[in-house]
Design an enzyme around this catalytic site. Sequence first.
Site, PDB file in Angstrom:
ATOM      1  N   GLY A  25       0.810  -1.115   0.013  1.00 20.21           N
ATOM      2  CA  GLY A  25       0.199   0.132   0.006  1.00 20.21           C
ATOM      3  C   GLY A  25       0.897   1.419   0.007  1.00 20.21           C
ATOM      4  O   GLY A  25       1.582   1.584  -1.065  1.00 20.21           O
ATOM      5  N   ILE A  26       0.612   2.283   0.856  1.00 22.94           N
ATOM      6  CA  ILE A  26       1.148   3.495   0.974  1.00 22.94           C
ATOM      7  C   ILE A  26       2.709   3.583   1.342  1.00 22.94           C
ATOM      8  O   ILE A  26       3.573   3.870   0.508  1.00 22.94           O
ATOM      9  CB  ILE A  26       0.538   4.396   2.165  1.00 22.94           C
ATOM     10  CG1 ILE A  26      -1.036   4.692   1.797  1.00 22.94           C
ATOM     11  CG2 ILE A  26       1.295   5.569   2.616  1.00 22.94           C
ATOM     12  CD1 ILE A  26      -1.789   5.306   3.026  1.00 22.94           C
ATOM     13  N   ASP A  59       9.287  -6.770  13.098  1.00 24.36           N
ATOM     14  CA  ASP A  59       7.922  -6.285  13.906  1.00 24.36           C
ATOM     15  C   ASP A  59       8.188  -5.026  14.412  1.00 24.36           C
ATOM     16  O   ASP A  59       8.909  -4.877  15.245  1.00 24.36           O
ATOM     17  CB  ASP A  59       7.681  -7.293  14.816  1.00 24.36           C
ATOM     18  CG  ASP A  59       6.349  -6.968  15.326  1.00 24.36           C
ATOM     19  OD1 ASP A  59       5.613  -5.772  15.623  1.00 24.36           O
ATOM     20  OD2 ASP A  59       5.777  -7.896  15.920  1.00 24.36           O
ATOM     21  N   VAL A  60       7.416  -3.823  14.284  1.00 26.93           N
ATOM     22  CA  VAL A  60       7.714  -2.568  14.564  1.00 26.93           C
ATOM     23  C   VAL A  60       7.433  -2.369  16.359  1.00 26.93           C
ATOM     24  O   VAL A  60       7.815  -1.461  16.852  1.00 26.93           O
ATOM     25  CB  VAL A  60       7.108  -1.350  13.905  1.00 26.93           C
ATOM     26  CG1 VAL A  60       7.530  -1.302  12.246  1.00 26.93           C
ATOM     27  CG2 VAL A  60       5.503  -1.493  13.945  1.00 26.93           C
ATOM     28  N   GLY A  88       1.098   0.035   9.890  1.00 28.31           N
ATOM     29  CA  GLY A  88      -0.177   0.295  10.643  1.00 28.31           C
ATOM     30  C   GLY A  88      -1.125  -0.865  10.489  1.00 28.31           C
ATOM     31  O   GLY A  88      -0.928  -1.611   9.577  1.00 28.31           O
ATOM     32  N   TYR A 151      -8.236   2.763  17.088  1.00 32.77           N
ATOM     33  CA  TYR A 151      -7.321   3.135  16.068  1.00 32.77           C
ATOM     34  C   TYR A 151      -7.090   4.620  16.021  1.00 32.77           C
ATOM     35  O   TYR A 151      -5.850   5.250  15.946  1.00 32.77           O
ATOM     36  CB  TYR A 151      -7.955   2.669  14.939  1.00 32.77           C
ATOM     37  CG  TYR A 151      -7.206   2.968  13.611  1.00 32.77           C
ATOM     38  CD1 TYR A 151      -6.115   2.491  12.958  1.00 32.77           C
ATOM     39  CD2 TYR A 151      -7.796   3.866  12.821  1.00 32.77           C
ATOM     40  CE1 TYR A 151      -5.345   2.754  11.890  1.00 32.77           C
ATOM     41  CE2 TYR A 151      -7.166   4.502  11.486  1.00 32.77           C
ATOM     42  CZ  TYR A 151      -6.111   3.673  11.008  1.00 32.77           C
ATOM     43  OH  TYR A 151      -5.386   4.149   9.878  1.00 32.77           O
ATOM     44  N   LYS A 155      -3.711   6.821  16.402  1.00 33.63           N
ATOM     45  CA  LYS A 155      -3.385   7.977  15.283  1.00 33.63           C
ATOM     46  C   LYS A 155      -3.377   9.510  15.808  1.00 33.63           C
ATOM     47  O   LYS A 155      -2.440  10.175  15.377  1.00 33.63           O
ATOM     48  CB  LYS A 155      -4.166   7.878  14.211  1.00 33.63           C
ATOM     49  CG  LYS A 155      -4.085   6.285  13.440  1.00 33.63           C
ATOM     50  CD  LYS A 155      -2.702   6.070  12.745  1.00 33.63           C
ATOM     51  CE  LYS A 155      -2.724   5.050  11.829  1.00 33.63           C
ATOM     52  NZ  LYS A 155      -1.372   4.772  11.249  1.00 33.63           N
ATOM     53  N   ARG A 195     -15.521  -6.138   4.580  1.00 31.81           N
ATOM     54  CA  ARG A 195     -15.905  -6.507   5.689  1.00 31.81           C
ATOM     55  C   ARG A 195     -17.147  -5.455   6.083  1.00 31.81           C
ATOM     56  O   ARG A 195     -17.761  -5.607   7.163  1.00 31.81           O
ATOM     57  CB  ARG A 195     -15.007  -6.188   6.895  1.00 31.81           C
ATOM     58  CG  ARG A 195     -13.895  -7.475   6.989  1.00 31.81           C
ATOM     59  CD  ARG A 195     -13.035  -7.294   8.150  1.00 31.81           C
ATOM     60  NE  ARG A 195     -11.778  -6.120   7.780  1.00 31.81           N
ATOM     61  CZ  ARG A 195     -11.004  -5.839   8.842  1.00 31.81           C
ATOM     62  NH1 ARG A 195     -11.131  -5.906   9.930  1.00 31.81           N
ATOM     63  NH2 ARG A 195     -10.290  -4.870   8.082  1.00 31.81           N
TER      64      ARG A 195
HETATM   65  P1  NAD Z   1      -1.730  -1.907   4.119  1.00 29.61           P
HETATM   66  O1  NAD Z   1      -2.250  -2.959   4.919  1.00 29.61           O
HETATM   67  O2  NAD Z   1      -1.566  -1.954   2.599  1.00 29.61           O
HETATM   68  O3  NAD Z   1      -0.178  -1.645   4.570  1.00 29.61           O
HETATM   69  C1  NAD Z   1       0.310  -1.674   6.121  1.00 29.61           C
HETATM   70  C2  NAD Z   1       1.460  -2.293   6.069  1.00 29.61           C
HETATM   71  O4  NAD Z   1       2.056  -2.436   7.546  1.00 29.61           O
HETATM   72  C3  NAD Z   1       1.767  -4.060   5.809  1.00 29.61           C
HETATM   73  O5  NAD Z   1       2.635  -4.455   4.863  1.00 29.61           O
HETATM   74  C4  NAD Z   1       1.897  -4.705   6.952  1.00 29.61           C
HETATM   75  O6  NAD Z   1       2.572  -5.913   6.772  1.00 29.61           O
HETATM   76  C5  NAD Z   1       2.624  -3.571   7.899  1.00 29.61           C
HETATM   77  N1  NAD Z   1       2.672  -3.794   8.917  1.00 29.61           N
HETATM   78  C6  NAD Z   1       1.571  -4.085   9.873  1.00 29.61           C
HETATM   79  N2  NAD Z   1       1.919  -4.464  11.185  1.00 29.61           N
HETATM   80  C7  NAD Z   1       3.357  -4.291  11.314  1.00 29.61           C
HETATM   81  C8  NAD Z   1       4.195  -4.490  12.318  1.00 29.61           C
HETATM   82  N3  NAD Z   1       3.763  -4.727  13.589  1.00 29.61           N
HETATM   83  N4  NAD Z   1       5.675  -4.354  11.917  1.00 29.61           N
HETATM   84  C9  NAD Z   1       5.961  -4.359  10.734  1.00 29.61           C
HETATM   85  N5  NAD Z   1       5.139  -3.902   9.651  1.00 29.61           N
HETATM   86  C10 NAD Z   1       3.850  -4.111  10.046  1.00 29.61           C
HETATM   87  O7  NAD Z   1      -2.210  -0.562   4.694  1.00 29.61           O
HETATM   88  P2  NAD Z   1      -2.109   0.896   4.085  1.00 29.61           P
HETATM   89  O8  NAD Z   1      -3.520   1.290   3.692  1.00 29.61           O
HETATM   90  O9  NAD Z   1      -0.788   1.297   2.994  1.00 29.61           O
HETATM   91  O10 NAD Z   1      -1.772   1.718   5.471  1.00 29.61           O
HETATM   92  C11 NAD Z   1      -0.313   2.471   5.731  1.00 29.61           C
HETATM   93  C12 NAD Z   1      -0.648   3.686   6.669  1.00 29.61           C
HETATM   94  O11 NAD Z   1      -1.695   4.501   6.209  1.00 29.61           O
HETATM   95  C13 NAD Z   1      -1.215   2.776   7.702  1.00 29.61           C
HETATM   96  O12 NAD Z   1      -0.397   3.365   9.195  1.00 29.61           O
HETATM   97  C14 NAD Z   1      -2.677   3.208   8.149  1.00 29.61           C
HETATM   98  O13 NAD Z   1      -3.177   3.248   9.216  1.00 29.61           O
HETATM   99  C15 NAD Z   1      -2.629   4.584   7.292  1.00 29.61           C
HETATM  100  N6  NAD Z   1      -3.930   4.685   6.648  1.00 29.61           N
HETATM  101  C16 NAD Z   1      -4.421   4.403   5.570  1.00 29.61           C
HETATM  102  C17 NAD Z   1      -5.568   4.735   5.094  1.00 29.61           C
HETATM  103  C18 NAD Z   1      -6.034   4.285   3.903  1.00 29.61           C
HETATM  104  O14 NAD Z   1      -7.223   5.002   3.331  1.00 29.61           O
HETATM  105  N7  NAD Z   1      -5.533   3.240   2.970  1.00 29.61           N
HETATM  106  C19 NAD Z   1      -6.039   5.876   5.536  1.00 29.61           C
HETATM  107  C20 NAD Z   1      -5.826   6.325   6.840  1.00 29.61           C
HETATM  108  C21 NAD Z   1      -4.664   5.888   7.366  1.00 29.61           C
END
Ligand code: NAD
Length: 248
Positions: A25-26, A59-60, A88, A151, A155, A195
């Site tokens: 993702g991001i 693992d963070v 996250g 959450y 955040k 979900r």
């Molecule tokens: P995603 O699930 O695609 O990616 C999250 C990544 O974090 C995964 O690769 C996962 O393996 C890694 N991760 C999770 N727990 C971990 C841990 N304990 N140690 C190491 N790595 C870990 O999600 P995303 O949408 O790309 O989210 C990225 C960030 O953006 C997150 O912090 C999320 O909360 C935030 N966010 C996303 C959105 C959205 O619309 N997608 C909106 C608000 C906030």
Amino acid sequence: MSPVASASATRSGARTAVVTGGASGIGRAVARRLAADGHHVATLDLSPGDGRDYAVTADVTDRAHVDKAQDAVRDRLGPVSILVDAAGVDGFKRFADLSFEAWLRVVDVNLHGVFHCIQSALPDMTAAGWGRVVNISSSSTHSGQPFMAHYVAAKSAVNGLTKSLALELGPSGITVNAIPPGFVDTPMLRKVEERQRLGGTVEDHIARTPVRRVGRPEDIAAACAFLVSEEAGYITGQILGVNGGRNT
Ligand code: NAD
């Protein structure tokens, strides 16, 4: 310093960057963008992913893991001067039914993970007198979100941590900013839709989003690329919403 590190230090504008959550993702889009901008990029994630220069599995929430991972990055790519905290997890539960364990897990990854990663990278940035930290929080911190108290609390704390560290670390040449993304098309968002936790479909949300599209991970990566750049050195302690105008 390793040969790679020496090359990194002498190459104009190139820095060593760690992107947590960089396997998906991001975080993945941020890692790709920073690599395209010429930085040496390591991803730090539970999954190996396809880290541009170096993918470290960690693992963070586990400080020993994080320290070991950052040591490995230092050895391979040189001192860390850019950190993007994108790892996250989300969670959905009515507050009355939310167990303390579930609360702790979400706070652990989203908040304590950021604590560990920043503190672990800090000595390199302090020694260099230059650093950039970008914390990916969430647009839900603007508005609150039912069933996501853990959450949103975590955040929101990340935004607060960002502001405090900006004041504390500014004199050391380190900027600390946050990007709270909203509605970005990633595996996390699609799982929320599946979900039926999105309050409608992605298409429904697009109709309610001022720019009339879903966010792309690259939108967040572009903001991130700017905040870690040399020219963003006078920007710190800011919470830069990237959300298509959904929150202003
Ligand atoms: P995603 O699930 O695609 O990616 C999250 C990544 O974090 C995964 O690769 C996962 O393996 C890694 N991760 C999770 N727990 C971990 C841990 N304990 N140690 C190491 N790595 C870990 O999600 P995303 O949408 O790309 O989210 C990225 C960030 O953006 C997150 O912090 C999320 O909360 C935030 N966010 C996303 C959105 C959205 O619309 N997608 C909106 C608000 C906030």
